[in-house]
Scaffold this motif. Structure first.
Motif, PDB file in Angstrom:
ATOM      1  N   HIS A   1       1.188  -1.172  -0.272  1.00 28.30           N
ATOM      2  CA  HIS A   1       0.144  -0.143  -0.307  1.00 28.30           C
ATOM      3  C   HIS A   1       0.585   1.018   0.178  1.00 28.30           C
ATOM      4  N   VAL A   2       2.007   1.194   1.074  1.00 23.57           N
ATOM      5  CA  VAL A   2       2.938   2.434   0.860  1.00 23.57           C
ATOM      6  C   VAL A   2       3.612   3.007  -0.307  1.00 23.57           C
ATOM      7  N   ILE A   3       3.767   1.931  -0.948  1.00 23.42           N
ATOM      8  CA  ILE A   3       4.284   2.297  -2.651  1.00 23.42           C
ATOM      9  C   ILE A   3       2.951   2.220  -3.900  1.00 23.42           C
ATOM     10  N   GLY A   4       1.722   2.433  -3.286  1.00 22.11           N
ATOM     11  CA  GLY A   4       1.080   2.592  -4.073  1.00 22.11           C
ATOM     12  C   GLY A   4       0.371   1.192  -5.146  1.00 22.11           C
ATOM     13  N   LYS A   5       0.785   0.184  -4.276  1.00 24.81           N
ATOM     14  CA  LYS A   5       1.088  -0.960  -5.304  1.00 24.81           C
ATOM     15  C   LYS A   5      -0.027  -2.157  -4.806  1.00 24.81           C
ATOM     16  N   ALA A   6      -1.279  -1.320  -3.707  1.00 26.66           N
ATOM     17  CA  ALA A   6      -2.098  -2.610  -3.459  1.00 26.66           C
ATOM     18  C   ALA A   6      -3.829  -1.994  -3.017  1.00 26.66           C
ATOM     19  N   VAL A   7      -4.596  -2.067  -3.314  1.00 23.32           N
ATOM     20  CA  VAL A   7      -5.298  -1.967  -3.011  1.00 23.32           C
ATOM     21  C   VAL A   7      -6.313  -3.280  -1.741  1.00 23.32           C
ATOM     22  N   ASP A   8      -7.300  -2.238  -1.529  1.00 21.70           N
ATOM     23  CA  ASP A   8      -8.876  -2.855  -0.594  1.00 21.70           C
ATOM     24  C   ASP A   8     -10.039  -2.531  -1.029  1.00 21.70           C
ATOM     25  N   VAL A   9     -10.571  -3.740  -1.327  1.00 26.24           N
ATOM     26  CA  VAL A   9     -11.711  -3.211  -2.394  1.00 26.24           C
ATOM     27  C   VAL A   9     -12.643  -4.119  -1.115  1.00 26.24           C
ATOM     28  N   GLY A  10     -13.586  -3.407  -1.533  1.00 31.52           N
ATOM     29  CA  GLY A  10     -15.139  -3.789  -0.771  1.00 31.52           C
ATOM     30  C   GLY A  10     -16.864  -3.429  -1.562  1.00 31.52           C
TER      31      GLY A  10
ATOM     32  N   LEU B   1     -14.721  -9.875  -8.125  1.00 34.74           N
ATOM     33  CA  LEU B   1     -12.358  -9.570  -8.545  1.00 34.74           C
ATOM     34  C   LEU B   1     -11.649 -10.783  -7.879  1.00 34.74           C
ATOM     35  N   ILE B   2     -12.151 -12.004  -7.197  1.00 35.26           N
ATOM     36  CA  ILE B   2     -12.100 -12.957  -6.747  1.00 35.26           C
ATOM     37  C   ILE B   2     -12.054 -13.865  -7.894  1.00 35.26           C
ATOM     38  N   ARG B   3     -12.828 -13.749  -8.859  1.00 35.29           N
ATOM     39  CA  ARG B   3     -13.103 -14.290  -9.889  1.00 35.29           C
ATOM     40  C   ARG B   3     -12.500 -13.581 -11.397  1.00 35.29           C
ATOM     41  N   ASN B   4     -12.895 -12.637 -11.568  1.00 35.89           N
ATOM     42  CA  ASN B   4     -12.658 -12.132 -12.568  1.00 35.89           C
ATOM     43  C   ASN B   4     -11.551 -10.807 -12.575  1.00 35.89           C
ATOM     44  N   GLY B   5     -11.063 -10.493 -11.855  1.00 39.49           N
ATOM     45  CA  GLY B   5      -9.682  -9.452 -11.430  1.00 39.49           C
ATOM     46  C   GLY B   5      -9.020 -10.135 -12.482  1.00 39.49           C
ATOM     47  N   SER B   6      -8.128 -11.428 -12.713  1.00 40.25           N
ATOM     48  CA  SER B   6      -7.083 -11.479 -13.211  1.00 40.25           C
ATOM     49  C   SER B   6      -6.715 -11.405 -14.761  1.00 40.25           C
ATOM     50  N   ALA B   7      -8.130 -11.545 -15.639  1.00 37.65           N
ATOM     51  CA  ALA B   7      -8.807 -10.517 -16.592  1.00 37.65           C
ATOM     52  C   ALA B   7      -7.611  -9.351 -16.689  1.00 37.65           C
TER      53      ALA B   7
ATOM     54  N   ASN C   1      -6.351 -14.987   3.714  1.00 42.19           N
ATOM     55  CA  ASN C   1      -6.892 -14.182   5.083  1.00 42.19           C
ATOM     56  C   ASN C   1      -6.702 -12.630   4.465  1.00 42.19           C
ATOM     57  N   GLU C   2      -7.430 -12.501   3.334  1.00 43.63           N
ATOM     58  CA  GLU C   2      -7.859 -10.458   3.018  1.00 43.63           C
ATOM     59  C   GLU C   2      -8.710 -11.131   1.493  1.00 43.63           C
ATOM     60  N   ILE C   3      -8.993 -11.314   1.857  1.00 42.41           N
ATOM     61  CA  ILE C   3     -10.352 -11.718   0.657  1.00 42.41           C
ATOM     62  C   ILE C   3     -10.779  -9.950  -0.411  1.00 42.41           C
ATOM     63  N   TRP C   4     -10.227  -8.591   0.260  1.00 43.72           N
ATOM     64  CA  TRP C   4     -10.335  -7.453  -0.196  1.00 43.72           C
ATOM     65  C   TRP C   4      -9.351  -7.426  -0.202  1.00 43.72           C
ATOM     66  N   HIS C   5      -7.961  -7.511  -0.604  1.00 37.21           N
ATOM     67  CA  HIS C   5      -6.756  -6.976  -0.771  1.00 37.21           C
ATOM     68  C   HIS C   5      -6.664  -6.978  -2.596  1.00 37.21           C
ATOM     69  N   PHE C   6      -6.264  -6.462  -3.051  1.00 39.86           N
ATOM     70  CA  PHE C   6      -6.128  -6.962  -4.490  1.00 39.86           C
ATOM     71  C   PHE C   6      -4.048  -6.240  -5.481  1.00 39.86           C
ATOM     72  N   GLU C   7      -3.686  -6.825  -5.436  1.00 40.22           N
ATOM     73  CA  GLU C   7      -2.685  -6.345  -6.428  1.00 40.22           C
ATOM     74  C   GLU C   7      -2.208  -6.842  -7.588  1.00 40.22           C
ATOM     75  N   LEU C   8      -1.622  -6.224  -8.772  1.00 41.29           N
ATOM     76  CA  LEU C   8      -1.321  -6.304  -9.647  1.00 41.29           C
ATOM     77  C   LEU C   8      -0.281  -7.587 -10.221  1.00 41.29           C
ATOM     78  N   ALA C   9      -1.053  -9.006  -9.987  1.00 41.98           N
ATOM     79  CA  ALA C   9       0.222 -10.417 -10.228  1.00 41.98           C
ATOM     80  C   ALA C   9       0.010 -10.791 -11.146  1.00 41.98           C
ATOM     81  N   SER C  10      -1.270 -11.108 -12.030  1.00 34.95           N
ATOM     82  CA  SER C  10      -1.050 -11.857 -13.105  1.00 34.95           C
ATOM     83  C   SER C  10       0.188 -12.175 -13.850  1.00 34.95           C
ATOM     84  N   ASP C  11       0.274 -13.679 -14.244  1.00 34.48           N
ATOM     85  CA  ASP C  11       1.369 -13.678 -15.255  1.00 34.48           C
ATOM     86  C   ASP C  11       0.772 -12.834 -16.535  1.00 34.48           C
TER      87      ASP C  11
END
Ligand SMILES: [Zn+2]
Length: 165
Positions: A109-118, A126-132, A141-151
């Motif tokens: 979060h400190v480097i602007g590379k994570a979001v918490d979603v609700g 997002l868990i189902r569709n976010g990787s697109a 243990n954090e279903i709300w925390h997302f980062e740009l991480a897909s290959d």
């Protein structure tokens, strides 16, 4: 030991509830902001690639009737430290706290590379569709925390158990 001392010092500092962290990326408890709300530092200080991804995902979700909000985005190191200190107080020690809140040294979060979603419906979408969009859940243990991480194939990495793992 040093982290525990920081936690103790945190108790002696100003009551977090009375401190305005809005310029530090803080959002009012329980409130969400739109990823298109560029008046908030939590949003406009996100990494541009992540901001673009969450906005495109939000558009796609909205077309399916799902509203995507942010409960947190960019956070200053000072705000992240406060959150960590609060967690040390809540959980009793730094080792357990670090499973729930990352220190400023490692928080994305400190480097602007994570979001918490609700809300939760948006997390599940997002868990189902976010990787697109390149967006991945990172911690089990954090279903709300997302980062740009897909290959490049659009696959997300295996979940880590928590922020300490
Ligand atoms: Zn997060």
């Amino acid at each position: 030991m040093m982290l525990a001392a920081l936690g103790a010092a945190g108790q002696a500092s100003a009551d977090p509830a009375t401190v305005d962290y809005s310029a530090e990326g803080g959002l009012p408890d329980g409130q969400r902001v739109s990823p298109f709300d560029l008046s908030s530092p939590a949003v406009y200080r996100l990494d541009p690639a992540l901001l673009d991804a969450i906005e495109r995902a939000a558009d796609s979700a909205a077309a399916q009737g799902v509203s995507v909000g942010l409960t947190s985005g960019w956070r200053s190191p000072e705000f992240q430290q406060q959150l960590f200190d609060d967690a040390v107080v809540q959980y009793g020690n730094a080792e357990i706290a670090s499973q729930y809140v990352a220190s400023p040294q490692i928080s994305k979060h400190v480097i602007g590379k994570a979001v918490d979603v609700g809300p939760a419906g948006a997390d599940n979408w997002l868990i189902r569709n976010g990787s697109a969009f390149g967006l991945c859940q990172i911690y089990a243990n954090e279903i709300w925390h997302f980062e740009l991480a897909s290959d490049y194939g659009g696959a997300c990495p295996p979940l880590r158990p928590n922020a300490a793992g």
